[in-house]
Structure formats: structure tokens, C-alpha cells
Design a protein around this motif. Structure first.
Motif, short mmCIF file in Angstrom:
data_model
loop_
_atom_site.label_atom_id
_atom_site.label_comp_id
_atom_site.label_asym_id
_atom_site.label_seq_id
_atom_site.Cartn_x
_atom_site.Cartn_y
_atom_site.Cartn_z
N ALA A 1 0.86 -1.19 0.00
CA ALA A 1 0.00 0.00 0.00
C ALA A 1 0.89 1.24 0.00
N HIS A 2 0.53 2.20 -0.82
CA HIS A 2 1.34 3.42 -0.97
C HIS A 2 0.50 4.66 -0.71
N LEU A 3 1.11 5.62 -0.04
CA LEU A 3 0.56 6.96 0.10
C LEU A 3 1.57 7.89 -0.58
N LEU A 4 1.19 8.40 -1.74
CA LEU A 4 2.06 9.30 -2.48
C LEU A 4 1.53 10.72 -2.30
N ILE A 5 2.42 11.62 -1.92
CA ILE A 5 2.02 12.98 -1.56
C ILE A 5 2.64 13.95 -2.56
N GLU A 6 1.78 14.69 -3.25
CA GLU A 6 2.23 15.67 -4.24
C GLU A 6 1.93 17.07 -3.71
N SER A 7 3.00 17.85 -3.51
CA SER A 7 2.82 19.20 -2.97
C SER A 7 3.14 20.30 -3.98
N GLY A 8 3.78 19.97 -5.08
CA GLY A 8 4.18 21.00 -6.04
C GLY A 8 3.15 21.29 -7.10
N GLY A 9 2.52 20.28 -7.62
CA GLY A 9 1.48 20.45 -8.62
C GLY A 9 2.00 20.67 -10.02
N PRO A 10 1.07 20.87 -10.95
CA PRO A 10 1.42 21.00 -12.37
C PRO A 10 2.37 22.15 -12.68
N GLN A 11 2.35 23.20 -11.86
CA GLN A 11 3.22 24.34 -12.13
C GLN A 11 4.70 24.02 -11.95
N THR A 12 5.02 22.85 -11.39
CA THR A 12 6.42 22.46 -11.24
C THR A 12 6.98 21.85 -12.52
N GLY A 13 6.13 21.70 -13.52
CA GLY A 13 6.59 21.19 -14.81
C GLY A 13 6.51 19.68 -14.89
N PRO A 14 7.41 19.08 -15.67
CA PRO A 14 7.32 17.64 -15.94
C PRO A 14 7.51 16.76 -14.70
N ALA A 15 8.07 17.28 -13.64
CA ALA A 15 8.29 16.47 -12.44
C ALA A 15 6.97 15.96 -11.87
N CYS A 16 5.94 16.78 -11.88
CA CYS A 16 4.63 16.38 -11.38
C CYS A 16 4.06 15.26 -12.24
N GLU A 17 4.11 15.42 -13.55
CA GLU A 17 3.56 14.39 -14.44
C GLU A 17 4.32 13.07 -14.29
N ARG A 18 5.63 13.12 -14.08
CA ARG A 18 6.40 11.88 -13.85
C ARG A 18 5.95 11.21 -12.56
N PHE A 19 5.72 12.00 -11.53
CA PHE A 19 5.27 11.45 -10.25
C PHE A 19 3.89 10.82 -10.41
N LEU A 20 3.00 11.49 -11.14
CA LEU A 20 1.67 10.93 -11.40
C LEU A 20 1.78 9.66 -12.22
N GLY A 21 2.71 9.62 -13.14
CA GLY A 21 2.95 8.41 -13.93
C GLY A 21 3.41 7.25 -13.06
N ASP A 22 4.28 7.54 -12.10
CA ASP A 22 4.73 6.51 -11.16
C ASP A 22 3.54 5.99 -10.34
N ALA A 23 2.68 6.90 -9.91
CA ALA A 23 1.50 6.50 -9.14
C ALA A 23 0.59 5.61 -9.97
N ALA A 24 0.38 5.97 -11.23
CA ALA A 24 -0.46 5.17 -12.12
C ALA A 24 0.13 3.78 -12.34
N ARG A 25 1.44 3.69 -12.54
CA ARG A 25 2.08 2.38 -12.74
C ARG A 25 1.92 1.49 -11.52
N LEU A 26 2.09 2.05 -10.35
CA LEU A 26 1.89 1.26 -9.13
C LEU A 26 0.46 0.74 -9.04
N ALA A 27 -0.50 1.60 -9.32
CA ALA A 27 -1.91 1.19 -9.27
C ALA A 27 -2.19 0.12 -10.33
N ARG A 28 -1.67 0.33 -11.53
CA ARG A 28 -1.87 -0.62 -12.62
C ARG A 28 -1.27 -1.99 -12.29
#
Length: 108
Positions: free
Chosen positions: A3-30
């Protein structure tokens, strides 16, 4: 599975780093892991439809989206402006999740 709790505090305005983190979250869920993505501080902007495409992928892959009530209020984001599958939560909910056995937390 873990079980994972992933915490995003920067948001989309931080650029590609946020999307990569969201991608990691999606892969774990998948891959079958239980994943809660908690958006806090400026990260709550990712819950507004159209601002972070990775959120919809994450949700469709089986992830659970939590949005900090206080951070959303501070940014004038009412629940009606968030993706319908977002759950507004308090810090008590996050603390309880952190105390669950076998939870892994990552802050981004």
C-alpha cells in the motif's frame, strides 16, 4: 501487494516532475498496488480537470485521489471545481493512513 501513500505538494506548475510522479502513481496502481495520491499545498491544482492529464490515467488505473481540504480552501478551489472522483480529506485521514501497517509513503 504493498500500500502506498504518495504525496504531491508541487502540482502542475512544477513542470514535468509532477507528471512523472503521477505516472509513477499510475504504474503502481496498474500493477495492483493500493495507491492513494494525496494532493496538498500547490499540488491541489492537479485535481482541477485539464490541468494534469496524469490524474485521469491514475484514476482509471485504480488509484484513489485525496485532496487536502485546507489547501483547496486556501486556493479558493471548491469541491465542484475538482475532478468528480477526488475526495476532500483532513489531516486526520492522512495521519491514519500513515499509521496503517505496511504503508509506504513518498513525498514529492
Amino acid at each position: 501487494m504493498t500500500a502506498h501513500l504518495l504525496i504531491e505538494s508541487g502540482g502542475p506548475q512544477t513542470g514535468p516532475a509532477c507528471e512523472r510522479f503521477l505516472g509513477d502513481a499510475a504504474r503502481l496502481a496498474r500493477d495492483g498496488h493500493q495507491v492513494v495520491l494525496f494532493l496538498v499545498e500547490n499540488g491541489v491544482a492537479a485535481a482541477v480537470p485539464g490541468t494534469a492529464p496524469g490524474i485521469e490515467t491514475f484514476l482509471s488505473d485504480g488509484g484513489e485521489l485525496w485532496v487536502d481540504t485546507f489547501s483547496a480552501a486556501q486556493r479558493a478551489l471548491p469541491a465542484a471545481d475538482l475532478t468528480p472522483r477526488a475526495r476532500l480529506v483532513e489531516m486526520d485521514d492522512v495521519a491514519a493512513k500513515l499509521l496503517e501497517p505496511r504503508i509506504r509513503a513518498v513525498w514529492h
